[in-house]
Scaffold this motif. Structure first.
Motif, PDB file in Angstrom:
ATOM      1  N   MET A   1       0.730  -1.156  -0.110  1.00  0.00           N
ATOM      2  CA  MET A   1       0.102   0.025  -0.049  1.00  0.00           C
ATOM      3  C   MET A   1       0.979   0.945   0.046  1.00  0.00           C
ATOM      4  O   MET A   1       0.640   2.058  -0.743  1.00  0.00           O
ATOM      5  CB  MET A   1      -0.883   0.126   0.947  1.00  0.00           C
ATOM      6  CG  MET A   1      -1.997  -1.192   1.355  1.00  0.00           C
ATOM      7  SD  MET A   1      -3.210  -0.953  -0.069  1.00  0.00           S
ATOM      8  CE  MET A   1      -4.320   0.281   0.893  1.00  0.00           C
TER       9      MET A   1
ATOM     10  N   SER B   1       0.767   4.131  -2.714  1.00  0.00           N
ATOM     11  CA  SER B   1       0.474   5.366  -2.344  1.00  0.00           C
ATOM     12  C   SER B   1       1.609   6.362  -2.745  1.00  0.00           C
ATOM     13  O   SER B   1       1.192   7.888  -2.915  1.00  0.00           O
ATOM     14  CB  SER B   1       0.172   5.466  -0.984  1.00  0.00           C
ATOM     15  OG  SER B   1       1.014   5.249  -0.173  1.00  0.00           O
TER      16      SER B   1
ATOM     17  N   GLN C   1      -6.217   5.896   3.884  1.00  0.00           N
ATOM     18  CA  GLN C   1      -5.821   4.648   3.732  1.00  0.00           C
ATOM     19  C   GLN C   1      -6.814   3.565   4.320  1.00  0.00           C
ATOM     20  O   GLN C   1      -6.586   2.297   4.463  1.00  0.00           O
ATOM     21  CB  GLN C   1      -4.389   4.307   3.776  1.00  0.00           C
ATOM     22  CG  GLN C   1      -3.594   5.310   3.012  1.00  0.00           C
ATOM     23  CD  GLN C   1      -3.502   4.924   1.603  1.00  0.00           C
ATOM     24  OE1 GLN C   1      -3.667   3.803   1.120  1.00  0.00           O
ATOM     25  NE2 GLN C   1      -3.370   5.953   0.668  1.00  0.00           N
TER      26      GLN C   1
ATOM     27  N   ARG D   1      -8.725   6.935  -4.786  1.00  0.00           N
ATOM     28  CA  ARG D   1      -7.358   6.510  -4.441  1.00  0.00           C
ATOM     29  C   ARG D   1      -6.991   5.211  -5.374  1.00  0.00           C
ATOM     30  O   ARG D   1      -5.747   5.180  -5.672  1.00  0.00           O
ATOM     31  CB  ARG D   1      -7.616   5.944  -2.974  1.00  0.00           C
ATOM     32  CG  ARG D   1      -6.282   5.415  -2.344  1.00  0.00           C
ATOM     33  CD  ARG D   1      -6.438   4.901  -0.638  1.00  0.00           C
ATOM     34  NE  ARG D   1      -7.433   3.812  -0.721  1.00  0.00           N
ATOM     35  CZ  ARG D   1      -7.176   2.714  -1.136  1.00  0.00           C
ATOM     36  NH1 ARG D   1      -5.933   2.368  -1.416  1.00  0.00           N
ATOM     37  NH2 ARG D   1      -8.252   1.731  -0.846  1.00  0.00           N
TER      38      ARG D   1
END
Length: 344
Positions: free
Chosen positions: A45, A49, A73, A121
């Protein structure tokens, strides 16, 4: 991680399909998280990101009707049926075929707005929400003019292919024209929305949410490429949501401990279990109000807030499947005393 994940990663990389690649990577991270490999999940992740850090950011100055939303998140568990539809939405956007208008409808607290944030996202797009307070005006005819100006503002976004625009609770400006108290004013407003949707740049993704779909103008419904129903949670789905929420919250409330089995038993006493928005607030409140010297005080508070049937009746609690240790946690009565009273 499955073979299909590896194949899809290679496929998306070779096709230069960044959105598809990111979606697959997040799915892999989610699988690692579910299997207990939290560190690897968080590492993936973090890598995703941090990608595209140097992509130009949109200038927030001179925006009159749009506000930028900062994404987080936090995981968002969804029932399989809704999850499949959201994956479909992400795929549709990734195809760049002009399928760019979506409506998320359902009761309050079902996760519509949070899902929009997750879509932004995953697709690495900036999310802008419409400020309806600045759009709706009491002056006759001004609301429709503001709606036209809003769509003009959307059209002038400098990087439209990197934007998602959220019309959260779009019913604020577009309810059924036939049931409005002011037919002319609502008619003008809705007509402005219809015109704006018809002329929307197809590279801009627009997602609207509503709690009042039954009151929607049918002409407006037809403007959306897909309508996703968020009222599809089973009780088991909501138990899973609660478990995920608690696991995230426990990373912030370090004094508390996890007891998934007891959590599930308490939740199943609810009739019905509330939708995710209300459920998250309830769990957060129980943890926030709990004693820092009692690792399971939040479960005791949760039990006290939802149980209307059995209270601290030890025999009734046993009949509902609570163990002696669980009864001790929920009532504060020692295990030895619980055992004695149950034998009697």
């Amino acid at each position: 991680m499955k073979k299909k994940n590896i194949i899809n990663l290679i496929k998306y990389y070779s096709e230069k399909n960044d959105a598809g690649f990111r979606t697959e990577a997040y799915e892999i991270a989610s699988d690692f998280d579910k299997s207990g490999d939290y560190q690897l999940s968080e590492y993936i992740m973090a890598l995703m990101s941090n990608a595209n850090t140097f992509v130009p950011q949109m200038n927030e100055e001179n925006l009159n009707f749009l506000q930028k939303v900062h994404l987080n998140q936090d995981p968002l568990p969804l029932p399989e049926a809704i999850k499949e539809d959201i994956v479909g939405v992400i795929n549709a956007i990734s195809h760049n075929a002009g399928i760019n208008k979506f409506l998320f409808e359902g009761a309050p607290g079902t996760g519509k707005t949070e899902t929009v944030k997750q879509v932004a996202r995953i697709l690495d797009r900036e999310l802008f929400i419409v400020d309806f307070d600045s759009v709706v005006d009491s002056k006759l005819g001004q609301t429709s003019k503001n709606i036209a100006a809003l769509f003009n503002e959307i059209a002038k976004l400098p990087y439209p292919e990197r934007a998602i625009v959220l019309f959260d609770e779009i019913d604020a400006i577009a309810l059924d024209r036939l049931n409005s108290n002011d037919l002319r004013e609502m008619g003008r407003a809705t007509s402005s929305v219809l015109k704006g949707l018809d002329n929307l740049n197809e590279t801009v993704v627009l997602i609207a949410t509503t709690n009042l779909y039954a009151s929607f103008d049918k002409a407006l419904s037809r403007r959306f490429d897909a309508i996703i129903n968020f009222n599809r949670y089973s009780q088991d789905d909501l138990v899973e949501v609660a478990e995920t929420v608690v696991n995230v919250l426990l990373t912030k409330f370090k004094f508390a401990s996890k007891n998934t089995r007891l959590l599930k038993k308490i939740l199943k006493l609810m009739e019905p279990i509330p939708y995710p928005g209300e459920l998250k607030n309830l769990l957060k409140t129980c943890l926030a109000f709990s004693s820092p010297n009692d690792e399971f005080d939040y479960l005791r508070k949760l039990y006290a807030s939802v149980d209307k049937k059995i209270g601290n009746d030890l025999k009734a609690m046993q009949d509902y499947g609570f163990t002696v240790r669980e009864i001790e946690i929920l009532t504060g009565v020692s295990k030895s005393q619980v055992s004695r009273e149950l034998k009697e």
